[in-house]
Design an enzyme around this catalytic site. Structure first.
Site, PDB file in Angstrom:
ATOM      1  N   SER A   1       7.350  -5.196   6.804  1.00  0.00           N
ATOM      2  CA  SER A   1       7.123  -5.945   7.863  1.00  0.00           C
ATOM      3  C   SER A   1       8.100  -7.455   7.587  1.00  0.00           C
ATOM      4  CB  SER A   1       5.675  -6.265   7.948  1.00  0.00           C
ATOM      5  OG  SER A   1       5.247  -5.216   8.066  1.00  0.00           O
TER       6      SER A   1
ATOM      7  N   ASP B   1       5.496  -3.536  11.068  1.00  0.00           N
ATOM      8  CA  ASP B   1       4.158  -3.487  11.225  1.00  0.00           C
ATOM      9  C   ASP B   1       3.600  -3.564  12.703  1.00  0.00           C
ATOM     10  OD1 ASP B   1       4.402  -6.102  11.186  1.00  0.00           O
ATOM     11  OD2 ASP B   1       2.990  -6.641   9.753  1.00  0.00           O
TER      12      ASP B   1
ATOM     13  N   ARG C   1       0.600  -1.256   0.052  1.00  0.00           N
ATOM     14  CA  ARG C   1       0.068  -0.095   0.174  1.00  0.00           C
ATOM     15  C   ARG C   1       0.701   1.306  -0.016  1.00  0.00           C
ATOM     16  NH1 ARG C   1      -3.708   0.636   4.777  1.00  0.00           N
ATOM     17  NH2 ARG C   1      -1.961   0.181   5.753  1.00  0.00           N
TER      18      ARG C   1
HETATM   19  C1  BGC Z   1       7.461 -11.029   9.999  1.00  0.00           C
HETATM   20  C2  BGC Z   1       7.529 -10.039  10.796  1.00  0.00           C
HETATM   21  C3  BGC Z   1       6.046  -9.273  10.567  1.00  0.00           C
HETATM   22  C4  BGC Z   1       4.812 -10.429  10.795  1.00  0.00           C
HETATM   23  C5  BGC Z   1       3.600  -9.806  10.661  1.00  0.00           C
HETATM   24  C6  BGC Z   1       6.305 -11.853   9.995  1.00  0.00           C
HETATM   25  O1  BGC Z   1       6.408 -12.805   8.923  1.00  0.00           O
HETATM   26  O2  BGC Z   1       8.753 -11.695  10.059  1.00  0.00           O
HETATM   27  O3  BGC Z   1       8.365  -8.963  10.619  1.00  0.00           O
HETATM   28  O4  BGC Z   1       5.815  -8.272  11.621  1.00  0.00           O
HETATM   29  O5  BGC Z   1       5.284 -11.335   9.701  1.00  0.00           O
HETATM   30  O6  BGC Z   1       3.518  -9.016   9.369  1.00  0.00           O
END
Ligand code: BGC
Length: 572
Positions: A194, A247, A130
């Site tokens: 994320s 995130d 996004r």
């Molecule tokens: C990532 C995290 C992320 C989570 C939720 C995981 O696969 O390693 O960094 O916060 O997914 O999106």
């Protein structure tokens, strides 16, 4: 005489009895033959055992037994193990081999609602990406303009530079549409990325490993902010990335913007992860200063819990299969038992097992054409189906029927629907209880009378009973003297990044008197470090001053980010 009479009578009755027995035997033989003939000619479906209450069917229960996690004591053992792993992640000696990495984020406190201004944000965390324009308005009000773009599979698995070029293309398209590409205006941008990153400053973060189906080459161990900035500069867009956040951190920040008791951020979506505010003296890996506030947000990366085999005792053959067929076998074991990327696939594998044992869809999946249907295709049963199936109440099963038709089961029976719903409930409940146990560890560790958890993610949002199942188990696992609240955080990943950027931008405006912005030629990493250093230095002086951001019309918008500046600290 009487004896003779008795004998005669006995003979008569014996003969009668014999005739009767012959007749019965003959009938039995004819009956058995007829039954055998009927059975041979009977259609398969007539063999259906009755599953009016599938949970009480022993054979099905035997298959599902391994997935049950209803015992709180089992969860307590998992909690202890998670807390041990957290300590290993926080200690410098064991951090390199720890599965739960516990990355310090350099974000030291949360926003308080006084921040205002307009910033851009990019949110990359799953198959969708996004671009957002975030307006932080007075009294914690926020307005968002955003556009979702798809990340094609070829890019998720391709070269890293293509991924960042794609992000920059989408950003340019959004800015053109929103009329933000104006000469002379450089927009600050927050990047919600994320994936597990070792953060070296606010705008410097090295990817430690890919998750959630991404495997782009040439990115692991690289500074992803730098890679993004190179792609942005190639397009000649006037944008500077000034902060990177996970995130979970964005979610915590956004929720704290409204509720000051927020101490934890949780994501239950394509992946899963949590972050929380930790005391500095418990963070052995901390390499920054020990000034107030003596705390820092820790990005746990709890999805990797179990990589060191600590969850083997509760893993099933379905979990193992999901793991082995993923792009990252042996990694993200906790995540693979909980999150949306894998839940549907676990359900599909259980269905296949029941079909194989002739307990489900009996007589419905025999033809070679059937094997081409989504039911028999990896990833063919989406996690959104799990939510949809569990939304059915009563005996109509309208959603479940639709879902089953979608995956290739024509005219599913009542029993088929009931069994599939039962499987979904067991798999999602296990996930909710695992996530609930993880949260309970954090809440007990924080040990404040009121703790709010900011939560976001599609699984949490759309599943009808995920929250309820989490809360139920947490009531038993969280210390009795603590009240907790699970608070849905709207658009946390976008707003949280914007809040962090807002603070950095406020600072850069202060710095303009000494240096031009961007701060240095040697990369945004050092620049962000400098921003953070200066943030703490100027913290006291800034309490009365204001800074500026640009609104849609390129007018300068006054901002007050001073309190939020304390969120920025350097890794000195
Ligand atoms: C990532 C995290 C992320 C989570 C939720 C995981 O696969 O390693 O960094 O916060 O997914 O999106």
């Amino acid at each position: 005489m009487s004896t003779l009479a008795t004998i005669l009578q006995d003979e008569i009755s014996t003969a009668t009895l014999q005739k009767g027995l012959y007749a019965i035997a003959a009938c039995t033989l004819i009956g058995a033959a007829a039954y055998a003939g009927y059975k041979a000619a009977e259609p398969e479906t007539k063999h259906l055992p009755s599953h009016r209450h599938p949970e009480s069917n022993e054979q099905i229960e035997k298959v599902l037994e391994a997935l049950r996690l209803d015992d709180d004591d089992k969860l307590r053992v998992i909690m202890q193990s998670l807390e041990r792993e957290m300590e290993l992640g926080l200690s410098p000696a064991t951090h390199p081999t720890a599965d739960v990495k516990m990355f310090a984020t350099y974000v030291r406190s949360t926003a308080d609602g006084s921040e205002t201004g307009q910033v851009l944000a990019l949110d990359l965390g799953g198959t969708n990406f996004r671009v957002l324009l975030v307006d932080l308005l007075p009294q914690s009000k926020v307005e968002l303009t955003s556009k979702i773009f798809v990340i094609p599979q070829s890019i998720m698995l391709g070269e890293g530079s293509y991924l960042f070029r794609h992000l920059a293309d989408c950003l340019m398209e959004f800015m053109n549409k929103e009329n933000l590409n104006k000469p002379g205006v450089r927009y600050p941008l927050g990047f919600t990325f994320s994936f597990p990153c070792k953060q070296e400053g606010l705008a410097s973060a090295r990817l430690s490993t890919w998750t959630k189906g991404f495997t782009c080459s040439g990115v692991v161990n690289e500074d992803v902010v730098k890679m993004l900035q190179v792609a942005i500069d190639e397009k000649n867009i006037n944008v500077q990335c000034v902060a990177l956040v996970n995130d979970t951190v964005g979610t915590l920040m956004a929720c704290a913007y409204k509720d000051p008791n927020t101490e934890i951020g949780l994501i239950l979506g394509t992946g899963t992860n949590a972050c929380y505010m930790e005391k500095l003296d418990r963070v052995g890996t901390w390499d920054g200063d020990y000034n107030d506030p003596k705390q820092v947000i820790i990005n746990m990366e709890w999805g990797a819990f179990g990589n060191n085999h600590r969850l083997n005792h509760i893993r099933t053959k379905y979990d193992e299969e999901v793991d082995l067929s993923s792009v990252n076998p042996g990694k993200q074991i906790f995540e693979k038992m909980i999150s949306g990327m894998y839940m549907g696939e676990i359900v599909r594998l259980i269905m296949l097992d029941l079909i194989h044992q002739n307990l489900l869809f009996i007589g419905k999946c025999n033809g070679s054409e059937d094997f081409k249907t989504p039911l028999f295709t990896r990833g063919g049963f989406y996690t959104k189906y799990v939510s949809s199936v569990e939304m059915d109440e009563g005996i109509g099963f309208s959603n479940t029927r639709r879902v089953l038709e979608d995956i290739g089961i024509r005219n599913p029976s009542y029993d088929d629907c009931a069994i599939v719903q039962h499987i979904c409930k067991i798999v999602s409940k296990r996930a909710a209880r695992l996530a609930g146990a993880g949260l309970a560890v954090l809440i007990n560790r924080i040990n404040k009378p009121n703790v709010t958890v900011g939560v976001d993610g599609s699984l949490y949002r759309y599943h009808p009973r995920f929250k309820r199942n989490m809360e139920k188990c947490m009531q038993n696992l969280v210390s009795k003297n603590i009240k907790f609240l699970l608070q849905l955080s709207n658009d946390g990943s976008g707003i949280g990044a914007a809040l962090t950027v807002a603070a950095a931008e406020a600072l850069s405006n202060q710095e303009k008197t000494k240096r031009s912005y961007p701060l240095s030629d040697d990369g945004s990493g050092k620049g962000a470090g400098l921003i953070a250093v200066v943030a703490s230095r100027y913290l006291q002086q800034l309490s009365q001053s204001t800074s500026t951001l640009h609104n849609h019309n390129n007018e300068k918008v006054p901002t007050q980010f001073q309190k939020h500046l304390s969120t920025l600290q350097s890794p000195m």
